[in-house]
Design an enzyme around this catalytic site. Structure first.
Site: not given
Ligand code: DX5
Ligand code: ZN
Length: 241
Positions: A20, A45, A47, A49, A78, A80, A149, A154-157, A191-193, A213-214
């Protein structure tokens, strides 16, 4: 001639890793996507928003068009955003290969899925952590992938929500029943964490496509992380067998 983009279904047997770019350096995005693909990424990927459907604001079709010439892997958009439909032709034109959206952000989910395919892209639904999978039931024939999800969007990490594992097993069962009865293949993305230390368990629960992502962009050596993710996936598969 732009390079041929591989069909997203062409490597069904293999799992896909989709970094991501939310966690990439936006000031060097072209270089970042090239580097991560050279490091072994299968998809990018992307994102989107809108500070309306989610409390954050990111990138749109112009940025998608800007990175398109830098890579020849599928771009997985993706959305959002709410509403959804107006952006679909714009992203298709900008070079998106896959477009996913959240069913609660579109008034007519079936129509939006058709719109994505009519524009030559693969289509998918995204489910928030507390959202039921029931939206899948009457549109199975229009899905190329389902994205679960594993954090609130909304946020990475953020940290992976463990209840996603149960939901992945449920989505896997629905997809397997569909394909066993002659339906088209549907990918199952998460997707996420997602990190090297939980990806084996996520694979075991049934995911075949992993957004990270992170975990990737937060490390200096993308190749090393992608290799670690793949070797953990293989561990998840050997335990599954
Ligand atoms: C969150 C995004 C994800 C995000 C994942 O809303 O849809 O794609 O970038 O980030 P990580 O892998 O850091 O959780
Ligand atoms: Zn995403």
């Amino acid at each position: 001639m732009p390079p041929e983009i591989p069909n997203i279904m062409s490597s069904q047997a293999r799992c896909r890793i989709a970094p991501s770019i939310l966690s990439a350096d936006f000031a060097r995005l072209g270089e970042e996507v090239r580097n991560v693909v050279d490091a072994g990424a299968d998809w990018i990927h992307f994102d989107v928003m809108d500070n309306h459907y989610v409390p954050n604001l990111t990138i749109g079709p112009m940025v998608c068009a800007a990175i398109r010439p830098h890579v020849s892997v599928p771009i997985d958009v993706h959305l959002m955003v709410e509403p959804v439909d107006e952006l679909i032709p714009m992203f298709a034109k900008a070079g998106a290969d896959i477009i996913t959206f959240h069913p609660d952000a579109s008034r007519h989910v079936d129509r939006t899925l058709s719109l994505i395919r009519d524009h030559g892209c693969k289509a998918g639904l995204v489910f928030n952590p507390a959202e039921s999978l029931s939206h899948m039931d009457y549109v199975m024939d229009k899905l190329d992938l389902v994205l679960l999800m594993s954090v609130n969007p909304g946020f990475g990490g953020q940290s992976f929500l463990p209840a996603t594992l149960t939901k992945l097993r449920q989505a896997r069962a629905r997809i397997d029943a569909w394909t066993a009865s002659g339906g088209q293949p549907i990918l199952l993305e998460v997707d996420g964490g997602v990190k090297p230390d939980n990806i084996a368990e996520i694979r075991r629960a049934g995911a075949d496509t992993f957004v990270a992502g992170s975990a990737i962009f937060g490390q200096p050596d993308y190749k090393q992380v992608i290799e670690a993710l793949r070797s953990e996936i293989a561990k998840g598969e050997s335990l599954q067998a």
